[in-house]
Design an enzyme around this catalytic site. Structure first.
Site, short mmCIF file in Angstrom:
data_model
loop_
_atom_site.label_atom_id
_atom_site.label_comp_id
_atom_site.label_asym_id
_atom_site.label_seq_id
_atom_site.Cartn_x
_atom_site.Cartn_y
_atom_site.Cartn_z
N GLY A 74 33.87 37.38 48.70
CA GLY A 74 34.72 36.20 48.76
C GLY A 74 34.39 35.20 47.67
N ALA A 75 35.44 34.64 47.06
CA ALA A 75 35.27 33.63 46.01
C ALA A 75 36.63 33.04 45.68
CB ALA A 75 34.67 34.25 44.74
N SER A 114 31.24 38.39 37.60
CA SER A 114 32.49 38.64 36.89
C SER A 114 32.25 38.84 35.40
CB SER A 114 33.45 37.46 37.07
OG SER A 114 34.61 37.62 36.26
N TYR A 141 36.16 29.05 36.36
CA TYR A 141 35.84 30.22 37.19
C TYR A 141 34.67 31.00 36.58
CZ TYR A 141 36.05 35.03 38.81
OH TYR A 141 35.71 36.28 39.28
N LYS A 145 30.65 31.59 38.04
CA LYS A 145 29.98 32.87 38.23
C LYS A 145 28.70 32.95 37.40
CE LYS A 145 32.67 34.88 41.21
NZ LYS A 145 32.15 35.25 42.55
N VAL A 170 39.66 44.78 37.49
CA VAL A 170 39.84 45.66 38.65
C VAL A 170 41.32 45.66 39.05
CG1 VAL A 170 39.07 46.21 40.98
CG2 VAL A 170 37.51 45.02 39.40
N LYS A 178 48.18 38.33 45.55
CA LYS A 178 47.45 37.59 44.52
C LYS A 178 48.32 36.82 43.53
CE LYS A 178 43.62 38.87 42.82
NZ LYS A 178 42.55 39.56 42.05
N SER A 203 50.58 39.44 20.47
CA SER A 203 49.29 39.07 19.88
C SER A 203 49.45 37.82 19.03
CB SER A 203 48.76 40.22 19.01
OG SER A 203 47.60 39.79 18.31
N ARG A 215 41.35 45.85 27.25
CA ARG A 215 40.48 45.46 28.36
C ARG A 215 39.84 46.71 28.96
NH1 ARG A 215 42.29 40.42 30.45
NH2 ARG A 215 42.84 39.15 28.65
N TYR A 280 42.26 33.39 25.89
CA TYR A 280 42.69 34.76 26.18
C TYR A 280 41.76 35.77 25.52
CZ TYR A 280 45.88 38.68 26.85
OH TYR A 280 46.43 39.88 27.22
#
Length: 321
Positions: A74-75, A114, A141, A145, A170, A178, A203, A215, A280
């Site tokens: 959880g976060a 993360s 965020y 972490k 993920v 989400k 890009s 990624r 980004y």
């Protein structure tokens, strides 16, 4: 008894399913359980108890002797959220409380860090402890972490086995709730179904062609296997990357999603939104040497295989895992 925090969310609910499939039914699920769209993720899961996240530290203080391990998934994970106080409360202070209780009562603790801690990757993507203090995340965020990782590494009092997992990108079932933070594969599938095409971010760097931003995409079923392996085999404690070790382009992702849907690719490009353009990431790739050296030997899904399973088995009919 195994505890899962964030149990109604994406990875937490998938972990509950995975543990059920392995025969674990004495699960304690922790979340706020206030959203019907997230609670749908718990359909078909077998568990012993549901506890509101605010009540869990007190519950743990009283029932610690029943608990074999805690998976703290959880976060607050919104990378566009700018209110530091939210991250301080949910990602830092709350996690410190659980760590302290696990250290005091000697409960293994596996928590979600993360890859956002790596920022633009100027220090590389190595999960060595000596680089943590020099990392420069790009948003609150990622800062939250990384700040917890730094705090954990300073602690003399530790859980008997602990693992901070630096999740890369993920994707997989149970992310329907989400919104903007769902995986690109999820959004690609939705967009193809509604419009017959996919618009990727253009890009804004001369060294990357449109759609060639890369990624490290990892299928959630591989994440679940690694988490269980760590719990079961108990290698050396510490921070561990959790990606595939193989960066792939967004164009590859889109083409394979079209293929899984049985359609010919129709891809165009739009400007990256200005609110995320400066932060980004154009390339991420996990160095997976530490996990491999710890003894993990299973292969990861290729992007092609992961997308095919996700799209055909789940997204095609919006099924829950």
């Amino acid at each position: 008894m195994i505890v899962i925090t964030g149990a109604a969310g994406f990875i937490g609910s998938c972990l509950a399913r995975h543990l059920n499939d392995l025969g674990y039914e004495d699960l304690v699920l922790v979340d706020d359980f206030s959203r019907a769209d997230k609670n749908r993720n718990l359909e078909g899961k077998v568990f012993s108890e549901k506890i509101h996240r605010n009540d869990f530290p007190a519950w743990l203080w009283e029932k610690y002797y029943f608990v074999d391990a805690i998976f703290h998934i959880g976060a607050r994970t919104d990378t566009t959220e700018q209110d530091w106080e939210i991250f301080l409360e949910l990602n830092l202070d709350y996690t410190k409380t659980l760590w302290t209780l696990c250290a005091q009562h000697q409960i293994p603790f596996i928590y979600a860090s993360s890859a956002a801690t790596y920022g633009l990757g100027g220090q590389g993507y190595d999960d060595r402890h000596d680089v943590v203090n020099s990392l420069k995340p790009l948003n609150p965020y990622g800062d939250s972490k990384n700040e917890f990782d730094k705090w954990a590494l300073r602690q003399d009092a530790q859980p008997p086995h602990w693992y901070g997992l630096k999740f890369f990108n993920v994707y997989g079932p149970n992310e329907y709730h989400k919104g903007r933070m769902a995986s690109v594969i999820f959004h690609t599938s939705r967009q193809i179904k509604s419009t017959g095409q996919m618009k990727l971010f253009r890009s804004h760097r001369a060294d990357y062609e449109d759609g060639q931003q890369q990624r490290d995409f990892i299928y959630v079923k591989d994440v679940l296997k690694v988490m269980y392996w760590l719990y079961h085999h108990k290698p050396e404690s510490g921070l561990y990357n959790l990606g595939t070790g193989q960066a792939r382009s967004f164009r590859d992702l889109a083409v394979n999603t079209f293929k899984a849907l049985g359609q010919e690719p129709k891809i165009s490009f739009i400007d990256t939104p200005e609110d995320i353009r400066d932060t980004y990431q154009y390339f991420t790739e996990a160095n997976m040497a530490k996990l491999r050296q710890a003894g993990y030997k299973d292969d990861f899904h290729t992007l092609e295989a992961g997308i095919e399973d996700y799209v055909r088995q789940y997204l095609s009919e919006e099924k829950i895992y």
